[in-house]
Design an enzyme around this catalytic site. Sequence first.
Site, PDB file in Angstrom:
ATOM      1  N   SER A 254       1.052  -1.312  -0.120  1.00 27.08           N
ATOM      2  CA  SER A 254      -0.103   0.118   0.085  1.00 27.08           C
ATOM      3  C   SER A 254       0.748   1.167  -0.127  1.00 27.08           C
ATOM      4  O   SER A 254       2.179   1.348   0.183  1.00 27.08           O
ATOM      5  CB  SER A 254      -1.055  -0.152   1.336  1.00 27.08           C
ATOM      6  N   LYS A 255       0.332   2.633   0.126  1.00 30.52           N
ATOM      7  CA  LYS A 255       0.915   3.666   0.080  1.00 30.52           C
ATOM      8  C   LYS A 255       2.083   3.793   0.735  1.00 30.52           C
ATOM      9  O   LYS A 255       2.924   4.430   0.766  1.00 30.52           O
ATOM     10  CB  LYS A 255       0.063   4.765   0.176  1.00 30.52           C
ATOM     11  N   ARG A 256       1.930   3.171   2.125  1.00 25.44           N
ATOM     12  CA  ARG A 256       2.875   3.153   3.030  1.00 25.44           C
ATOM     13  C   ARG A 256       4.278   2.561   2.636  1.00 25.44           C
ATOM     14  O   ARG A 256       5.246   2.805   3.371  1.00 25.44           O
ATOM     15  CB  ARG A 256       2.386   2.206   4.442  1.00 25.44           C
TER      16      ARG A 256
END
Length: 482
Positions: A254-256
């Site tokens: 994910s964006k993390r």
Amino acid sequence: MTQEIRVRFAPSPTGKLHIGNARTAILNWLFARHSGGRLILRIEDTDLERSSKESEEGIYRDLIWLGIDWDEGPDIGGEFGPYRQMERTDIYGKYIDSLLGKGHAYHCFCTLEELDEMREKAQAAGKTDVWYDGRHRNLTAGEKEAFIAQGRKPVVRLKYPDEDISFHDIVKGDLTFPAGSTGDFVIARSDGTPTYNFVVVIDDGLMKISHVIRGDDHLSNTPKQIAVYRALGWQAPQFAHIPMILGDDRTRLSKRHGATSVQGYCEAGFLPAALINFMSLLSWSSPSGDEILSLERLVEEFDFSRVSKSPAVFDNEKLAWMNGMYIRALPLSRLTDLCLPYLEKAGYPLPQRDKLEQIVSLVQDNLERLKDCVEKLEFVFADRVAPATPDAVRMIEKESTPKVFWSFLRQADKVEHLDFAQFRKIMKTVSNETGVMGKDLWMPVRVALTGDIHGPDLPKVVDIFGKERCKKRIESALHLEK
Ligand code: GLU
């Protein structure tokens, strides 16, 4: 007769093309090209609030950049169009009516309160999957009229069969979803719009998709879709659910985990061929064990028997390494073209093309992402450089360094031009004159010219700088010293 291979990539245009979706596109593309089949691009734009034309354009742009081409799609048409779901609403309506007519689907008039009650009751009984109790399955005409008279707007539910649903998944093997694990689900909302699990079947069926290759986050939808195929009397395609991609901390990518959109990787300076190579290897491996595989080889060798069942970890370091390999294999002039926008954006005073190529060649061997050329070449364009690291400072501060520099300046003044060959000669003379040798001779000069103890080939740097610039840097280092 063998069935024609037809696969599809069916993104929803609700944001940037995610790297996980791009992997789905790549595997569909490899399978289509490997088997001489066709790849269909279908835009699943039924989520009106989140879908946008801009995202759709972004999908085309990113796929083209990756080098993935398709044979039918909204932009190029085809025999089975339209290929945008919002342009197919009449088609869906027709099949909803047909399922209603044949008694495979029914109107459900339950209110939200009634549904909540059912959900709570099921939860209390420990059932979380199936909570709808099928109470409107067999309404009489009179009961229906009464609900309509009350102003209730019905949804349409599919009569989910009371039987196990089994299928063979090309990646996961034989799977069975037992009877009772799914209930009568909604295929059309009360405003008449059909739901994903319904439209996807209508589209895949009418577009004659032979293999549905998609992420395994869709696995739980598959029994529902198979139930729709059965209700329609259509043969379901084959399914291949590919494992999800995890970040290096083993949670879903994910964006993390940093850049996760294709555009993000493009902007950071990853090469499409490297990205395709890397992503193909996320859940597949070549029988040869080779890791660097050209597009041609990927197409030739791709085969589902070597697709792994388990999640794949997206290893950014490996991608960077692979990208570096592709950068090294580029012709210098192509690499220069690719670095140019980054260098321009950095505002560097760029020289003529041949000189620029020479400059870019300084970093070709140790560039992992194109955008790193800005930082790695800063020393070339800067007016002056300061030692970049404590080790570099130490070299400048060495007791023997000033005499090396002074000697260098004296020798440089004796030659008209300072080039690669002259530089070597000068350094030899400096060594003889000062008695300084090896690291203590070369490192201070390197630091004065480039700011660091590691980096590009020094004679090449000297060639690019020429006499005046080299002298200026050495003088500046001497000045720093005082
Ligand atoms: N539109 C769906 C998605 O973007 C794909 C549906 C499918 O592949 O069946 O997740």
